[in-house]
Design an enzyme around this catalytic site. Structure first.
Site, PDB file in Angstrom:
ATOM      1  N   HIS A 195       0.819  -1.214   0.000  1.00  0.00           N
ATOM      2  CA  HIS A 195       0.000   0.000   0.000  1.00  0.00           C
ATOM      3  C   HIS A 195       0.853   1.264   0.000  1.00  0.00           C
ATOM      4  CE1 HIS A 195      -3.525  -2.520   0.640  1.00  0.00           C
ATOM      5  NE2 HIS A 195      -4.120  -1.523   0.019  1.00  0.00           N
ATOM      6  N   ARG A 302     -10.940   3.290  -2.385  1.00  0.00           N
ATOM      7  CA  ARG A 302     -10.469   2.578  -1.190  1.00  0.00           C
ATOM      8  C   ARG A 302     -10.889   3.398   0.029  1.00  0.00           C
ATOM      9  NH1 ARG A 302      -5.500   1.623  -4.520  1.00  0.00           N
ATOM     10  NH2 ARG A 302      -5.229  -0.635  -4.673  1.00  0.00           N
ATOM     11  N   GLU A 434     -10.094 -11.428  -6.029  1.00  0.00           N
ATOM     12  CA  GLU A 434      -8.688 -11.253  -5.625  1.00  0.00           C
ATOM     13  C   GLU A 434      -8.180 -12.418  -4.800  1.00  0.00           C
ATOM     14  OE1 GLU A 434      -8.258  -7.549  -3.484  1.00  0.00           O
ATOM     15  OE2 GLU A 434     -10.078  -7.852  -2.317  1.00  0.00           O
ATOM     16  N   ASN A 457      -3.500  -7.362  -7.505  1.00  0.00           N
ATOM     17  CA  ASN A 457      -2.433  -7.322  -6.494  1.00  0.00           C
ATOM     18  C   ASN A 457      -2.557  -8.519  -5.560  1.00  0.00           C
ATOM     19  OD1 ASN A 457      -2.057  -4.808  -7.626  1.00  0.00           O
ATOM     20  ND2 ASN A 457      -3.094  -3.730  -5.977  1.00  0.00           N
ATOM     21  N   ASP A 458      -3.766  -8.666  -5.006  1.00  0.00           N
ATOM     22  CA  ASP A 458      -3.960  -9.789  -4.100  1.00  0.00           C
ATOM     23  C   ASP A 458      -4.066 -11.106  -4.841  1.00  0.00           C
ATOM     24  OD1 ASP A 458      -3.874  -8.847  -1.390  1.00  0.00           O
ATOM     25  OD2 ASP A 458      -5.619  -7.627  -1.883  1.00  0.00           O
ATOM     26  N   ARG A 468       2.929  -9.654  -1.181  1.00  0.00           N
ATOM     27  CA  ARG A 468       3.045  -8.480  -2.065  1.00  0.00           C
ATOM     28  C   ARG A 468       3.922  -7.385  -1.487  1.00  0.00           C
ATOM     29  NH1 ARG A 468      -3.118  -6.102  -1.919  1.00  0.00           N
ATOM     30  NH2 ARG A 468      -2.210  -4.083  -2.388  1.00  0.00           N
ATOM     31  N   CYS A 505      -8.914  -3.526 -11.118  1.00  0.00           N
ATOM     32  CA  CYS A 505      -8.479  -2.334 -10.392  1.00  0.00           C
ATOM     33  C   CYS A 505      -7.126  -2.552  -9.724  1.00  0.00           C
ATOM     34  CB  CYS A 505      -9.536  -1.905  -9.378  1.00  0.00           C
ATOM     35  SG  CYS A 505      -9.987  -3.207  -8.235  1.00  0.00           S
TER      36      CYS A 505
END
Ligand code: PEP
Ligand code: MG
Length: 532
Positions: A195, A302, A434, A457-458, A468, A505
């Site tokens: 993040h 988010r 995800e 990402n996940d 990650r 996304c």
């Protein structure tokens, strides 16, 4: 002359070049020596403590005004949290009692109480307090710096043109980076989709992470170039190197400006396929940037920072205000609000959950905090009266979870309807794909929702079993891995076979080669950081 230039290599996480002066993030882990004070000197120690608290409070008040002015009120919330901690009567009183009863020096007393309180908070069950522990520690560190007679420095006070160098930087602090002051970011830890990396990109701060032992190899004030393309930092560059980088920086800025011509163009491929191009945001201020950069909607809002930036949970009304402001700004373009995805890497160091990414995160955490979740669902529903809001659930790993979340949404609707509050009866519900489980079950999930959005990402992290945010395995984090692509393809096909649309996304959508793959697979929408 002998060149003192040194090249430090790491992982490129935010593109761009920056040159500036090293600003090593102050290390707040003080260990103060314990001294016994004479009973006659106790009053003086208490006085020193009170003066330091007052000085820290004054700093923070000034900082609050400055941040509100320079960065906006949602960033200033972070300072309010610290201010509340510094003025917290309990902390001050406990420290004073420690000085009087144990006749110890003020620094030792305050830091001991602070560590105990931080430790208690880090293990606290209400998620909010767990997340707030670093702020308590930072606020307390400011008081200690005053006692020690040091110039207190926080990230917000980084001199203009700084390149911030730190071992690690939690997202709650990365949120405070002001791109007008911090030109670049160098970290020893972290990966491309942590993040903190996402925030650096959102703020367009060139960054290199995973530079081993870096903080021991740089000093405050040294000249440094951050090369966010090659993933390297050049410390004390030669004149020749600096000149060449300055040319690169000028070319880079010119290129960025040239792209602004495309802002109003539709995203259409040469063979006529139209792609919905939306933006990912976390803060209100980013919504405007997204509009300016030509976003045709918000593909991922988010919401975690509405929660993390405050000392107490945001009220339904506070959430509603922010959501409806974004909805109004984008009207009639869609705004997809993701429900809280707290947990994962947003935990304090030392938090005892053994494997936070596989633990108490996203929907799981919301189900265990029904009031928090209900307030958020109601705020989203009320904002949906604008007509352009959609809701999306993160970290879904089974059909049952989606059903449970939908049931809670239905309950919130019933409550609002009973009170005569307006909302969009047909609010569309989306599912983030995800986890591998969600991708494998995509056809079933698609039957119970209006759209899917791939969280690459996940999805990459969980499919490849690669953290990650861990620089040691960063090279293994590869969304192009056939296993990940296979799951993305399966998800896209499942959505289309069911007759719903599917977007992405995750950060993969901001990679030029990634976009080509996604277009080939038939993606309908991509959502990327405003800067991308
Ligand atoms: C993702 O996982 O790809 C995603 C977009 O969600 P986040 O990065 O917020 O976990
Ligand atoms: Mg995710």
């Amino acid at each position: 002359m002998i060149s003192r230039e040194r090249i430090l290599r790491g992982i490129p996480v935010s593109l761009g070049f920056a040159s500036g002066r090293v600003f090593v993030r102050p290390d707040y882990l003080f260990d103060f020596p314990e001294t016994v004070v004479e009973p006659a000197a106790v009053a003086e120690e208490v006085e020193r403590l009170r003066n330091a608290v007052a000085a820290a409070r004054d700093d923070l008040q000034q900082l609050h005004e400055r941040v509100t002015r320079e960065m906006g009120r949602d960033f200033a919330e972070f300072i309010s949290v610290q201010l509340a901690f510094v003025t917290d009567a309990d902390l001050g009183e406990q420290a004073e009692r420690f000085i009087r009863e144990k006749t110890r020096n003020a620094e030792f007393a305050y830091s001991t109480v602070l560590k105990e309180m931080t430790g208690r908070m880090a293990g606290a069950r209400p998620v909010l307090f767990r997340e707030r522990a670093p702020d308590l520690f930072d606020a307390g560190a400011r008081v200690l710096q005053h006692m020690r007679g040091d110039e207190p420095q926080s990230l917000l006070e980084a001199p203009e043109g700084s390149v911030l160098a730190a071992r690690s930087l939690p997202p709650s602090e990365a949120a405070l980076l002001n791109p007008d002051r911090v030109a670049g970011l160098l970290l020893e830890t972290g990966g491309r989709t942590s993040h903190t990396a996402i925030m650096a990109r959102a703020k367009e701060i060139p960054a290199v992470f995973g530079i081993k032992g870096m903080t021991r190899r740089v000093r405050d004030g040294q000249s440094v170039v951050v090369d966010g393309y090659r993933g390297m930092a050049v410390v004390q560059p030669t004149e020749r190197r600096l000149r060449s980088y300055r040319d690169d920086i000028t070319r880079y800025r010119r290129h960025r400006r040239s792209l602004s011509r495309l802002v109003d163009e539709d995203a259409v491929t040469a063979d006529g396929r139209v792609l919905d191009l939306s933006a990912n945001i976390e803060f209100l201020a980013e919504a405007r940037a997204a509009l300016d950069n030509g976003a045709r909607g918000i593909g991922l809002f988010r919401t975690e920072y509405m929660y993390l930036a405050r000392l107490r949970p945001p009220t339904e009304d506070e959430q509603y205000d922010t959501l409806s402001e974004v909805a109004r700004l984008f009207d009639p373009m869609p705004v997809i609000v993701r429900t809280f995805d707290l947990g994962g890497d947003k935990v304090v160091p030392g938090y005892s959950e053994p494997n936070p990414f596989l633990g108490w995160r996203g929907l799981r955490l919301c189900f265990d905090n029904p009031e928090m979740f209900r307030d958020q669902l109601r705020a989203i529903l009320r904002a949906s009266a604008h007509g352009n809001v959609k809701v999306m659930f993160p970290m879904v790993s089974s059909v049952e979870e989606l059903r449970r979340a939908r049931l809670l949404l239905q309950q919130a609707k019933t409550e609002l309807a009973r009170k005569g509050t307006r909302f969009d009866e047909n609010l569309e519900v989306g599912v983030m794909v995800e986890t591998p489980a969600a991708a494998i079950m995509a056809t079933r999930l698609a039957q119970d929702c209006s759209f899917l959005s791939i969280g690459s990402n996940d999805l990459t992290q969980y499919t490849l079993a690669v953290d990650r945010g861990n620089e040691r395995v960063a090279e293994l984090f590869d969304p192009f891995n056939p296993a990940v692509l296979q799951l993305m393809k399966q998800t896209i096909d499942a959505a289309h076979e069911t007759g719903i649309w599917v977007g992405i996304c995750g950060e993969f959508a901001a990679e030029p080669l990634g976009i080509m793959v996604l277009l080939g697979l038939g993606i309908d929408e991509i959502s990327v950081a405003p800067a991308s």
